[in-house]
Design an enzyme around this catalytic site. Structure first.
Site, PDB file in Angstrom:
ATOM      1  N   TYR A  93       1.634 -12.449  -7.085  1.00  0.00           N
ATOM      2  CA  TYR A  93       2.066 -11.061  -7.268  1.00  0.00           C
ATOM      3  C   TYR A  93       2.192 -10.227  -5.994  1.00  0.00           C
ATOM      4  O   TYR A  93       3.130  -9.476  -5.831  1.00  0.00           O
ATOM      5  CB  TYR A  93       1.129 -10.341  -8.237  1.00  0.00           C
ATOM      6  CG  TYR A  93       1.428  -8.877  -8.383  1.00  0.00           C
ATOM      7  CD1 TYR A  93       2.568  -8.447  -9.064  1.00  0.00           C
ATOM      8  CD2 TYR A  93       0.614  -7.914  -7.794  1.00  0.00           C
ATOM      9  CE1 TYR A  93       2.873  -7.110  -9.174  1.00  0.00           C
ATOM     10  CE2 TYR A  93       0.908  -6.567  -7.910  1.00  0.00           C
ATOM     11  CZ  TYR A  93       2.037  -6.169  -8.601  1.00  0.00           C
ATOM     12  OH  TYR A  93       2.338  -4.841  -8.696  1.00  0.00           O
TER      13      TYR A  93
ATOM     14  N   CYS B 159     -10.653 -14.882  -8.687  1.00  0.00           N
ATOM     15  CA  CYS B 159     -10.312 -13.982  -9.797  1.00  0.00           C
ATOM     16  C   CYS B 159     -10.041 -14.771 -11.075  1.00  0.00           C
ATOM     17  O   CYS B 159     -10.150 -14.238 -12.167  1.00  0.00           O
ATOM     18  CB  CYS B 159      -9.144 -13.066  -9.435  1.00  0.00           C
ATOM     19  SG  CYS B 159      -7.694 -13.900  -8.787  1.00  0.00           S
TER      20      CYS B 159
ATOM     21  N   ASN C  71      -6.753  -5.223   6.998  1.00  0.00           N
ATOM     22  CA  ASN C  71      -6.500  -5.585   5.603  1.00  0.00           C
ATOM     23  C   ASN C  71      -7.624  -6.520   5.177  1.00  0.00           C
ATOM     24  O   ASN C  71      -7.822  -7.557   5.788  1.00  0.00           O
ATOM     25  CB  ASN C  71      -5.134  -6.273   5.476  1.00  0.00           C
ATOM     26  CG  ASN C  71      -4.862  -6.740   4.051  1.00  0.00           C
ATOM     27  OD1 ASN C  71      -5.443  -6.220   3.101  1.00  0.00           O
ATOM     28  ND2 ASN C  71      -3.972  -7.704   3.897  1.00  0.00           N
ATOM     29  N   GLY C  72      -8.330  -6.112   4.135  1.00  0.00           N
ATOM     30  CA  GLY C  72      -9.413  -6.963   3.654  1.00  0.00           C
ATOM     31  C   GLY C  72     -10.626  -6.150   3.282  1.00  0.00           C
ATOM     32  O   GLY C  72     -10.594  -4.909   3.302  1.00  0.00           O
TER      33      GLY C  72
ATOM     34  N   CYS D 184     -12.122  -9.068  -7.641  1.00  0.00           N
ATOM     35  CA  CYS D 184     -11.978  -9.528  -6.259  1.00  0.00           C
ATOM     36  C   CYS D 184     -12.838  -8.663  -5.345  1.00  0.00           C
ATOM     37  O   CYS D 184     -12.927  -7.450  -5.527  1.00  0.00           O
ATOM     38  CB  CYS D 184     -10.512  -9.434  -5.822  1.00  0.00           C
ATOM     39  SG  CYS D 184     -10.253  -9.941  -4.107  1.00  0.00           S
TER      40      CYS D 184
ATOM     41  N   GLY E  12       0.831  -1.204   0.000  1.00  0.00           N
ATOM     42  CA  GLY E  12       0.000   0.000   0.000  1.00  0.00           C
ATOM     43  C   GLY E  12       0.861   1.246   0.000  1.00  0.00           C
ATOM     44  O   GLY E  12       1.626   1.445   0.933  1.00  0.00           O
TER      45      GLY E  12
END
Lengths: 476, 476, 476, 476
Positions: free
Chosen positions: A255, A449, A114-115, A395, A39
């Site tokens: 990734y 995804c 996070n999420g 996602c 981030g």
């Protein structure tokens, strides 16, 4: 960093926390710095000391938000931090800073998350109907409201009651004046690990690479559905939620995560190499040289090379000074696009049959530019190999992705995509090959995804258009 | 960028220029951006239009100095630019901005210069005795003074007369209201190339990688001792200086230049790979894995791997967010040093016999830290291979190097250095091996930093201490 | 500060210096802060210690240019400083920073200069023909060149030789590694005073108000044509130049200087009050209230009120937050102009016959807006009284003025101006009245901006158009 | 602006709003700029368009927070704004930005608030017990929560229900997607006025001076206890609260408001002059000159002078460049304190019997320094006259005051204070004199800071210590 050619999916957060260490905020700062790839839009740290919550949050890179003065002000032996990626360029960013810090009837409370929640909008509407107000567009605020509304006696029980009402992905680090509580959603969608630092310090992090930087010892992953309460009474583990199928995000391997991190015991660099090797096995090609699209394609290209025996070369050079401040001048004549960031070395490409290895194709425009650049550098043939299956679905669990319409693979066959990017051949790793390379069982992972098989059901059976709307926000 | 662990020699400049292009300044900006690795301390562009010289110069990266407003103000179809590295942290930096722009009896004049004069201080004193004043500590100002003092009729003749009085290294781009003049010193110490852009534009650059970015065509290297005058009358080449032995800086191949550049027809990436291969041949070692010290050690490590057959792995991960703004917090407990920037992936090192490939050892402290980090990551043996000969002597031709005393190799044997950095073995490529790898004749190159054989004699046979003093400046 | 409605003439500089004080740079910083009204575009300080010249210069207000870090770096017990006003918005500003610091055959040298040379361009051309180069457009650089060219033995003799070659206005503070030299031109056009600070410190300043701030004792004015050499050998005074008619700038009393300063023994506040009183005597008017245009018109309005017996009221309120950063939004509807800065209090104006007292009318547009605003606030009659004679001629001695064409008074009668600004009456103080109020002899002052009688002849009898050209610069 | 010597009470806010004007945000920006004296720590504007709330808020002056880009983004024909003063230097400031913008079940909502609640902490605790969370320390958030909790059907009814639950001072401007609602608390403690701008635009402002800047017409004061709803259905006025004794803050006349504003029909400048005149009548003194302490003491000094016949002189000059960025260098020798900002002109003070007129004495340290400075400037006698009664009690209605202990007057007699500030005499205006000067009835005003008679009772009869605690905040 700003990157004029970056089409990647983007992780939306990294979290970090330190308990019982004299330099809690300093270590958190370094931890966030190691998690910066998760981030780059904003960062924040909250420390607590004598019931006072000290907060610094701001837009920009960790190194921009925190200077010595800010770090000095973050007193206390407990701290949590957050880095955030955000797509919206609007003024909402200045409201969506984390960690969230609020005052409640039971005292102060800070949360880094996070999420993304699947029923976040629904819960938000429910809370609003109840009279709650929202000052950000973040799902995290939903969790904070629910926690504050709980009538349970302890912070951990209140947090459990709150989390039982939400569905979705969360790797949470929460802190009150006494303790740090760490929770990972029952599906374990996002990563979260524990470590030990100094004599008695406990550290929590999205990835293990941040433990290394501060010379903390990796202790263990937080389990899906586990809540770990770190308090003066010691460290206690709970599994308060209904057990769910484990569904760890497989894209973290492809990734998101840093290659020197381990996720659930698997080293990311090794995983990427194995995927590259599997890709070479599945989609071999006669070629003279294997070239990664830097930087994320390097490990899988290396694996492809080692498996295929075709030499690996760094034929595309990345300008290390690409950053948020770069302004491409308004040229009358042309737009230099991808060349600002990447340059193909003609000495490597001249007359060669080339395999370009990349981790994903999103909209396809960058891949197309790279193939053209590589041909202009003299490549005779250009074979593109992608170390993930085609990304056909958005996602909803905390990753910023385009809508389905924008995903090239959602509406094009591989053959059509190959034509679009003007490659001689284009191959993706298969889903089976991916899990085989990871030496893992598909059932344990989320690959929505690629497959569209979402492990967490949406409330009220929403369609694709509504899914897209779910991503829209009230504020601009 | 600021780099807490960077001990490398540093190039002191990159130069760029565009003649006869409607977007001269924009192209120069992009060119400097591609040359940013040659100097990160300051940057500047001067354009000229209707006899008016427009100037923007500032401290920081190119992307920080120039915004749209600055670029818009740089009107004209001729522009030259400069990026600069500078060691002195003092306020002299704000005076040492390039390109220099002055007003003379013959009109305005701007010069961008890469290199260092051997008789700069001497000429400076001479000029001062004559009554000249100096507002910077740059040798470039000496050249400008001498040019302004010349009574020759044309700008090119005045510049020739000036340059005939100086000895040292220079790759120069000069501009008056009508023309751009490009000169490379008779030894050809620093690189300089010509290209063509657009329909009629001419471009000059320190390296070819900058031509690629703006989609200019490489035309040719400027020859040692050559002056190229680019004016409305056309492009003319002169060799006005006494012919000297060619002495191109061999360190450009080892570290300074970008791997996708070609220097005198040799591709830098290929050169580095060949050096790595030669190093493998000269100093083989039984090992399990070849690991580069990123980023500069990557090509030679790849060459070492391909030659030795030992697998290449990116076992050390570099944090991409290391930048000038990073403040390491004042920790009571420990200093994290090299870990801020580099992290060794234990999964790659665990139990392995490792060959670490780096391009040079300067003071040795960073190498020592890296070896220790690698051992802590589990390496069983650590063999260090350096893709340059031991750096025993400072450079006086435009490269920022420590004094001789600070160069570890100047006072230690390789064996002592091996002990110091705590490696199991340490080997450097030999001078012969280096040239063999480059497929080049040593006589054509300057390798004074390795051999102490300085191709340009110093005035009055100065000793080492005086050499050091030559590097000191009047200002702070 | 930026002021959207400010049409005033602008002083081009303030100078300050401290000799023999442990906190020389700190005191200079405070001194410049007190002199900020003399120049808001840029500021600089040079200190010297052990032959090293430390320099900080930058664009902006003193408080913006110098932070603790900058001040800490300015070591030494001698320092000189400068604030500068500049009209040109172009990039030349970044080159025109003072004090100038240069290296010469005789060592380092720093100069801060308030004033303008009449033969600056001529000398510049002469020096350029001789081979000198110019890096700024400031006359100060001419003086530095001439000093460096002198073959005299001492710094003071070299400076004298240099200054003998120039004509014009200068209040200079120069510094080498040992001494500070203070010079005022033979006409004494610009102010310069000496003071004592601490036990043995000497201070020099453009105005006495800066002495007050640092609690220095005023010692005396520097005399026209005097050079004061302050060195370890003591303080010595010289009069090395041909004696000239004293011609102190009378506008310093009217507008430039701070009201709490004394110029040549006359207190500025008292002077302004006396001018106001004289104006009341010369141009009486039946009115209900005297209103100053803030802030500069206040003392003369007070004098006018006390002399006339008509009550003084602060009927126009100035917004204290007008600053350089203010951006007037691009309004579709209207431009708020002078109202951004000034607001007329209707309670004071309603139905009243008003005398507005201001110090000057330059282009007339602001006066016109103010008169209209005052009428809109309810004034029945508006009589404008100006505490200076009509400004008909530009200044060439260091004050930034519009060209003659732009000066309303150069082409309009007072009656025409009165119509233009829509006042009921407009009166200026007479030249005689002005000197009578100052209790001074006109012969001792320069009032060229009112009278066109320039005390220093121009070289080669230039006409008005050429005078204007003299103000143009080579650079943009 | 930062002011090293400013001990004044500080207003905590200014509010502004525009309804039905194409340039709502631009006008709001200008309005806030005119209200800048009411709060310099932070500023914000929220506009609404098509249900989207656009927000810009930041720390610093209005001109720093808003640039063209920010203004351009604030689309819509409705906007509200806020400027805020804040004492706490801690990080809480970054959370306490206004206007507050929240999402509720009934849509978006923005509120700008000037004032302070007496039962704010109590209501906050109640809301927290109910499960509400607080993200700032501002009372405004209490009001927003209560509004969101209301089950009434309309925004105005919900806001009424919320405000009925709070006691204290508030001048509110609230906005939803359709309307702007303006409310003043039943005591009318803080000022609030309405105006008309353009063809159909309505404007609301804390003070009339902001109407003048944007050329809006003053329409009327908002009445104590009045709610004005400005919507597409027209403008409607309500008095929904129980009627209370009017208690307008008398200190607004003495110090807070800008002199060109009118409060409840009384012009502030005239009021101050009348207070000065009354002070001269009550506490005459034989003296030679009346000197204001700038800038706030000027009108009352003028009134004192006109009433007493003793001449008024601006003997103390204020440095206009005092600003937030000024760093007083760390001097070994001395601290220059008040001299940084104010300088006494010796020519005015020499040998004189001086009356210094100021608006208040808070801690007394600044007054003491000013008296000493004035004596050092040569004053023979120094008589201090204060245009307010002694400030003995803190304010709980939106003004930042020291605690009672820090107020010099709370523990010292006037005679003791006179000794402390080393004046020859010290007199305050009496409460009776104050109201007589205002030509007003005391019963209509709040003068608790002088009298301790608080018009709004505190909940649960709190003592002084608790009052102080009421001012403490949870966050740092």
């Amino acid at each position: 960093m700003f990157d004029p050619t970056d089409e990647h999916f983007h992780d939306e957060c990294g979290v970090f926390g330190v308990y019982n260490h004299a330099e809690a905020a300093n270590l958190t700062y370094l931890g966030l710095y190691a998690l910066q790839h998760r981030g780059q839009e904003s960062g924040g740290i909250v420390s607590v000391q004598d019931r006072i919550f000290h907060t610094t949050r701001g837009q920009g890179l960790v190194a921009d938000v925190f200077k010595q003065r800010e770090l000095d002000a973050l007193e206390g032996d407990k701290a949590i931090g957050h880095v955030r990626y955000s797509t919206t360029g609007g003024s909402a960013n200045s409201r969506n800073l984390q960690p969230l810090v609020v005052d409640t009837a039971d005292g102060g409370l800070a949360i880094a998350h996070n999420g993304n929640l699947v029923n976040g909008t629904e819960m938000r509407r429910m809370l609003e109907r109840r009279g709650s107000i929202f000052q950000s567009t973040m799902d995290t605020e939903v969790i904070v409201h629910l926690t504050a509304l709980s009538r349970e006696n302890t912070f951990s029980d209140r947090l459990v009651e709150a989390l039982k009402q939400v569905q979705g992905a969360y790797a949470l680090v929460a802190m009150d004046e006494n303790q740090i509580i760490v929770v990972r959603d029952p599906h374990g969608l996002r990563p979260l690990v524990l470590g030990k630092v100094g004599e008695k310090g406990i550290v929590v992090s999205s990835e293990t690479c941040a433990l290394n930087l501060i010379e903390a010892q990796f202790w263990r992953d937080v389990e899906p559905g586990e809540m770990v309460v770190i308090s003066p009474d010691g460290i206690r583990s709970y599994f308060p939620f209904q057990k769910q199928k484990r569904s760890f995000c497989v894209f973290e391997y492809i990734y998101f995560a840093r290659p020197d991190s381990n996720l659930d015991g698997i080293n990311v660099y090794n995983a990427r190499k194995a995927i590259g090797a599997k890709l070479a096995e599945e989609s071999p090609v006669e070629a003279d040289v294997i070239i990664p699209v830097p930087d994320s394609g390097v490990p899988s290209a290396l694996g492809f090379s080692q498996a295929s025996g075709i030499p690996f070369e760094l034929g595309i050079i990345r300008n290390h000074y690409v950053g948020r401040t770069f302004i491409e001048p308004q040229q009358q004549i042309r737009h230099f696009g991808v060349k600002i960031k990447l340059n193909a070395n003609p000495h490597i490409f001249k007359g060669k049959r080339v395999v370009l290895v990349d981790d994903s194709v999103v909209r396809g425009t960058t891949s197309r530019k790279i193939v053209k650049m590589v041909r202009a550098a003299g490549a005779r043939e250009v074979h593109v190999r992608i170390s993930s299956p085609p990304t056909t679905n958005p996602c909803f669990y905390g990753i910023d992705t385009p809508t389905r319409q924008e995903l090239l693979a959602s509406s094009h066959t591989v053959s059509e995509m190959c034509s679009y990017i003007t490659a001689d051949s284009l191959c993706y790793i298969s889903l089976e090959g991916l899990y085989s390379a990871l030496n893992a069982k598909r059932v344990d992972y989320c690959d929505a995804c690629f497959s569209g098989e979402y492990p967490i059901p949406f409330p009220n059976q929403v369609g694709d258009q509504q899914l897209t709307l779910l991503k829209e926000s009230f504020y601009k």
